[in-house]
Each structure stands twice: as structure tokens, then as C-alpha cells.
Design an enzyme around this catalytic site. Structure first.
Site, short mmCIF file in Angstrom:
data_model
loop_
_atom_site.label_atom_id
_atom_site.label_comp_id
_atom_site.label_asym_id
_atom_site.label_seq_id
_atom_site.Cartn_x
_atom_site.Cartn_y
_atom_site.Cartn_z
N HIS A 1 -62.54 30.01 102.31
CA HIS A 1 -62.75 30.27 103.73
C HIS A 1 -62.24 29.07 104.51
O HIS A 1 -62.39 27.94 104.05
CB HIS A 1 -64.25 30.50 104.02
CG HIS A 1 -64.48 31.17 105.32
ND1 HIS A 1 -64.56 30.48 106.50
CD2 HIS A 1 -64.60 32.49 105.62
CE1 HIS A 1 -64.75 31.35 107.47
NE2 HIS A 1 -64.77 32.57 106.97
N HIS B 1 -57.92 38.48 105.98
CA HIS B 1 -59.10 38.54 106.87
C HIS B 1 -59.98 39.69 106.36
O HIS B 1 -60.37 39.69 105.20
CB HIS B 1 -58.58 38.74 108.29
CG HIS B 1 -59.57 38.52 109.40
ND1 HIS B 1 -60.84 38.06 109.21
CD2 HIS B 1 -59.46 38.71 110.75
CE1 HIS B 1 -61.47 37.97 110.37
NE2 HIS B 1 -60.65 38.38 111.32
N ASP C 1 -66.61 38.87 101.76
CA ASP C 1 -65.89 40.04 101.25
C ASP C 1 -65.99 40.21 99.74
O ASP C 1 -65.56 41.21 99.20
CB ASP C 1 -64.41 39.95 101.64
CG ASP C 1 -64.22 40.08 103.14
OD1 ASP C 1 -64.88 40.95 103.72
OD2 ASP C 1 -63.45 39.30 103.71
N1 CMC Z 1 -57.70 31.72 95.47
C1 CMC Z 1 -57.00 30.69 94.94
N2 CMC Z 1 -56.65 29.59 95.62
C2 CMC Z 1 -57.04 29.53 96.91
C3 CMC Z 1 -57.76 30.56 97.52
C4 CMC Z 1 -58.10 31.68 96.75
N3 CMC Z 1 -58.80 32.69 97.27
N4 CMC Z 1 -58.01 30.23 98.81
C5 CMC Z 1 -57.45 29.04 99.00
N5 CMC Z 1 -56.85 28.61 97.85
C6 CMC Z 1 -56.18 27.33 97.61
C7 CMC Z 1 -54.81 27.30 98.27
O1 CMC Z 1 -53.81 27.73 97.39
C8 CMC Z 1 -54.69 25.85 98.62
O2 CMC Z 1 -54.39 25.14 97.45
P1 CMC Z 1 -53.39 23.86 97.51
O3 CMC Z 1 -54.15 22.83 98.31
O4 CMC Z 1 -53.16 23.49 96.10
O5 CMC Z 1 -52.15 24.33 98.21
C9 CMC Z 1 -56.11 25.44 99.02
O6 CMC Z 1 -56.96 26.34 98.30
C10 CMC Z 1 -56.38 25.57 100.51
O7 CMC Z 1 -56.06 26.90 100.93
P2 CMC Z 1 -55.49 27.29 102.31
O8 CMC Z 1 -54.67 28.55 102.19
O9 CMC Z 1 -54.83 26.12 102.97
O10 CMC Z 1 -56.83 27.59 103.11
P3 CMC Z 1 -56.95 28.37 104.47
O11 CMC Z 1 -58.13 27.80 105.17
O12 CMC Z 1 -55.68 28.42 105.20
O13 CMC Z 1 -57.26 29.88 103.99
C11 CMC Z 1 -58.33 31.87 103.40
C12 CMC Z 1 -58.50 30.49 104.06
C13 CMC Z 1 -59.62 32.65 103.57
C14 CMC Z 1 -57.21 32.66 104.09
C15 CMC Z 1 -58.02 31.67 101.87
O14 CMC Z 1 -59.08 30.99 101.24
C16 CMC Z 1 -57.71 33.00 101.16
O15 CMC Z 1 -56.58 33.45 101.19
N6 CMC Z 1 -58.76 33.62 100.54
C17 CMC Z 1 -58.56 34.93 99.92
C18 CMC Z 1 -58.63 36.01 100.97
C19 CMC Z 1 -60.04 36.23 101.45
O16 CMC Z 1 -60.97 36.33 100.68
N7 CMC Z 1 -60.19 36.35 102.79
C20 CMC Z 1 -61.48 36.62 103.43
C21 CMC Z 1 -61.95 35.47 104.24
S1 CMC Z 1 -63.66 35.57 104.76
C22 CMC Z 1 -63.84 36.96 105.73
C23 CMC Z 1 -62.83 37.17 106.77
O17 CMC Z 1 -62.32 36.27 107.42
O18 CMC Z 1 -62.52 38.33 106.99
#
Ligand code: CMC
Length: 432
Positions: free
Chosen positions: A309, A268, A365
Site C-alpha cells: 500500500h 486500486h 483487497d
Molecule cells: N508484490 C510484490 N512487490 C511489491 C508489491 C506487491 N504487491 N507492492 C510493492 N512491491 C515492491 C515494488 O516492486 C517495489 O520494489 P523495489 O523497491 O525493489 O522496486 C517496492 O515494493 C515499492 O513498491 P511501489 O510500487 O513503489 O509502491 P507504491 O506505493 O507505488 O504502490 C501499490 C502501492 C498498492 C500500487 C503496490 O503495493 C501494488 O501494486 N500492490 C498490488 C496491488 C494491490 O493490492 N492494490 C490494492 C491497494 S489497497 C486498496 C486500493 O487502493 O484499492
């Protein structure tokens, strides 16, 4: 048959049910009538992490994740970032309308006159160790405010409720600045009510001795815009935490401290700190392809921090504005040397099939940390810079929840998958 309805046939019984559709949703408690027999509890929805469950109606923030749209009370974020100020936006989020000149003056006066914290709050903060993370200090100090304002538990009293909301918005920069000064071993600086919200915050961070610190107007405005961009983001993890904790009718300080804790996590708000560490680890533009390959292979769970996201499946509109601010800030501070690595990461990721297929774009971010670093903040302070403006969103959402007649104490269901009932085994009879 009403048009806005869903017809469900339960193949276990052959029975058909009609469930009303309202605002593009069905109420999942309408599924409870679907039973195999009278003893059956009824059908539930299973949705870990709320992937497709709305837990509230809200009139505060609108996001269209596919089209990259973010609006506060109907106003596009790009217009607010360009034409408004953080306190004006705070008023909008709290009250539903932009303030008139008189309303804004009064609001600004109220906020600037609640910036001081009780001396015992200062002493409380002095108790932290020198290496305490500023987010831990901020979260616990916000929780401690509950002990300083016992009347805050009267959440049904509109006047009392509003005073606590103002206090939270006003004291957050003071608490954040004290946390910073604590970690660098400098004396705490008291608020100066003559300065702007952001100017006062910067002064509390930077002032040394008796000198009169004057923030650079470009940097002051840049931080004000960053505060606007971070002020609210509908039902994200920290806001949901505030609403969930607040649904027990606890005071807002306790609820908001839960929000600060949720924001601290690297998935987050903690992502801005993680992005900087990632860029430093990469170290050079030439190492970017190697790093991208590591992320794609899923090695040790590596992710491209600042990308992806839950809601945005296109470019985060806040990231676009931040990229523009970065240019303005770097004009004053000089370019952050990590920028080239970030730009190369973005360029490769946006053309790489892995990221394109998963609709992973830079989020808020990705670039904010580069600006914060150029402005002289250390990485462990970045998430605090997110928590200050988000406090406005938290309290606005908290009050909306308190006033919503449909809300009750948050209490999800579970699917029990543990052992079936069994008899207790005395200690001496237990086998490994
Ligand atoms: N790098 C590489 N792969 C990713 C990333 C990433 N940053 N984010 C998602 N994926 C992949 C993930 O591995 C999955 O792949 P597969 O379908 O092969 O298993 C697919 O994309 C879907 O990901 P998810 O984890 O199911 O998506 P989610 O909606 O649960 O997660 C998230 C959203 C923001 C937690 C995630 O994208 C992430 O961890 N991003 C990096 C951390 C980040 O930048 N967070 C800030 C978010 S915005 C501001 C805030 O909320 O504070």
C-alpha cells in the site's frame, strides 16, 4: 526568525530563503521566489504520483500508515465496523458527526426514496453487450446521470448539491444490480424501499420471479461492515480523480464517474478481482513457494496482488477486520477453498525478507474477494462492491473540495523534456 520555518540556501546563487512550515508542510509555491535570475521561472517541486505532496486539507479521514490507524471523522474504523451501520457511517462522513436517531431516520428515508432510476437509465444500460464488464457499465451509467439531472451543474447551491449526493449514494446499488442482472441475462429488479440499504441491494441481485428473497442476516451484516470499511480512504487514486475532475466545477455525476474508472484499475479497487484470479492461478497450497519466487524475481512484472500500500507500511487495519468477517461468513457459506492458499501466501510473505524489507502487508483487497466469492459474487463484480460504498467518500470529498476556498482548478506543472524549438519541415523534404 519564526520557529516553524525552513531555511534554504540556493547554492547556485548563494542566496538564503526562509519558507514557513505549516501543518508539517511547506507550500511549494513558496519555492517560486528561488530564482537564479529575474527571467528564471522559479523553483518547482517534482513529485510524480504525489509521493510526498498534500493536495488538500481534509477533515474527513485520518490514516497513520506506519501504525496501521484509520479513522473516519476521528472514530476508529474498528469501532465503527463493530458498532455502527453503513448508513450511519455515511451520515458521519458527509456531516462530520454521528447522527441522532431522528437524523438517521430522516437520512435513511431520503436515501431509500432516491433508489429508483429513470426508466431511460434502465434502457441505456440495456444497450450494453452481454459481456460488458460491470465496472464499465457502472462508470458510464453514473456519467450518464449527469444528462438526467442537468440542474446538478449548480454546484454552488447547497440544496442542489446535497440532492445529487443523496441520489448518487442511493442509486449506486440500483445501477450496480442492474449491471449484474444485465451480465447474467436476467430481468432487472426494482428497488424495495422497505428493505435496508444492503438488504435491498442483495434483493435486486438475487430475486427471481415473484419470490420474496430474504438475505441471510449474517451475510447482510457482513456486507454492511464491508461497506463501512470501504466508505472512504482519504486521497487515494479514485478520490483524487473525483477531486481533480470536480475542480473544473463540472457536476458531481461526471466527477464521480471518473472515480469509478480510477477504481477499476488493478492497482486500486480492481485488485480484489486480481487477487481471486491470482489465487486460482496458484491453484494449490503446494504451489505457493513457486509463486512467491516468481513475484520476487519480478518475472513478467508479477506482484502479489492484495499486498502493499502506498500509505500503510504495516498491517492494513481494514484487512484485520475483514479476516474476522471472513470467519463469520464461512460459517454460513462453507469455507472458500482458496482460503488455505491465501493464508499460506500471507504466512510466507510475512516472514520473507523481500516483503518484510519493503513493508508489504495484506491490504483491504486480499481477503475481501474470498468473502465475496463465498457469498456468490463473480470476480468481475468485486470492484463494483467496492464502488458502491466508496461513493460516500467520493461525494463527501467532492463537497469538501467545492467548499474549500483554497482550492482551484487542478493543474499540475511539468518538466518539459521534448525537443527545443525548431522549424517546420515540409512533407517532401522529410527524411526517415
Ligand atoms: N508484490 C510484490 N512487490 C511489491 C508489491 C506487491 N504487491 N507492492 C510493492 N512491491 C515492491 C515494488 O516492486 C517495489 O520494489 P523495489 O523497491 O525493489 O522496486 C517496492 O515494493 C515499492 O513498491 P511501489 O510500487 O513503489 O509502491 P507504491 O506505493 O507505488 O504502490 C501499490 C502501492 C498498492 C500500487 C503496490 O503495493 C501494488 O501494486 N500492490 C498490488 C496491488 C494491490 O493490492 N492494490 C490494492 C491497494 S489497497 C486498496 C486500493 O487502493 O484499492
Amino acid at each position: 526568525m519564526p520557529k516553524d520555518s525552513l531555511t534554504i540556501t540556493d547554492n547556485r546563487t548563494g542566496k538564503t530563503y526562509e519558507i514557513p512550515i505549516e501543518n508539517g508542510c511547506i507550500r511549494t509555491d513558496a519555492l517560486r521566489q528561488i530564482k537564479v535570475d529575474e527571467k528564471d521561472f522559479g523553483l518547482m517541486g517534482y513529485d510524480p504520483a504525489f509521493l510526498n505532496t498534500a493536495n488538500t486539507k481534509s477533515a474527513i479521514t485520518f490514516i497513520d500508515g506506519d501504525r496501521g490507524i484509520l479513522e473516519y471523522r476521528g472514530y476508529p474504523i474498528e469501532q465503527l465496523a463493530e458498532k455502527s451501520t453503513f448508513l450511519e457511517v455515511a451520515y458521519l462522513l458527509l456531516n462530520g458527526e454521528l447522527p441522532t436517531k431522528e437524523e438517521l431516520d430522516e437520512f435513511t428515508h431520503t436515501i431509500t426514496h432516491h433508489t429508483y432510476v429513470h426508466e431511460n437509465v434502465k434502457r441505456f444500460m440495456e444497450g450494453f453487450r452481454y459481456d460488458a464488464h460491470p465496472m464499465s457499465m457502472v462508470a458510464s451509467t453514473v456519467a450518464a446521470l449527469s444528462a438526467f439531472y442537468p440542474e446538478a451543474k449548480n454546484i454552488k447551491d447547497a440544496k442542489i448539491r446535497r440532492i445529487q449526493m443523496m441520489r448518487l449514494i442511493a442509486k449506486m446499488p440500483t445501477i450496480a444490480a442492474f449491471a449484474y442482472r444485465h451480465s447474467v441475462g436476467q430481468p432487472y429488479v426494482y428497488p424495495d424501499n422497505e428493505l435496508s440499504y444492503v438488504g435491498n441491494f442483495l434483493a435486486m441481485l438475487k430475486k427471481i420471479g415473484t419470490n420474496t428473497y430474504k438475505p441471510h442476516p449474517v451475510l447482510e451484516r457482513a456486507l454492511d461492515v464491508l461497506f463501512i470499511l470501504h466508505a472512504d480512504h482519504e486521497q487515494n487514486c479514485s478520490t483524487t480523480s473525483v477531486r481533480t475532475v470536480g475542480s473544473s466545477q463540472v457536476d458531481p455525476y461526471s466527477a464521480v464517474s471518473a472515480g469509478v474508472d480510477a477504481l477499476y484499475g488493478p492497482l486500486h479497487g480492481g485488485a480484489n478481482e486480481a487477487v481471486l484470479r491470482m489465487l486460482r492461478e496458484i491453484g494449490h497450497v503446494s504451489k505457493v513457494p513457486e509463486f512467491i519466487a516468481k513475484v520476487k524475481s519480478g518475472e513478467a512484472g508479477s506482484r502479489l496482488m492484495g499486498f502493499g500500500h502506498r500509505v500503510y507500511k504495516s498491517y492494513d487495519p481494514r484487512a484485520k477486520v475483514i479476516k474476522r468477517i471472513a470467519d463469520e461468513v464461512f460459517e454460513v457459506t462453507g469455507k472458500n477453498p482458496l482460503l488455505d492458499i491465501a493464508l499460506e501466501l500471507e504466512r510466507i510473505a510475512l516472514s520473507d525478507d523481500y516483503f518484510v524489507k519493503r513493508k508489504l502487508y495484506p491490504n483491504v483487497d486480499f481477503y475481501s474477494g474470498l468473502i465475496y466469492e463465498a457469498m456468490g459474487f463473480s470476480a468481475d463484480f468485486f470492484t463494483v462492491l467496492f464502488a458502491i460504498p466508496r461513493t460516500v467518500g467520493w461525494v463527501a470529498q467532492w463537497e469538501e473540495m467545492v467548499l474549500d476556498p483554497e482550492q482551484k482548478i487542478a493543474r499540475p506543472r511539468q518538466i518539459y523534456i521534448g525537443p527545443k524549438r525548431r522549424d517546420f519541415v515540409p512533407l517532401e523534404q522529410r527524411k526517415k
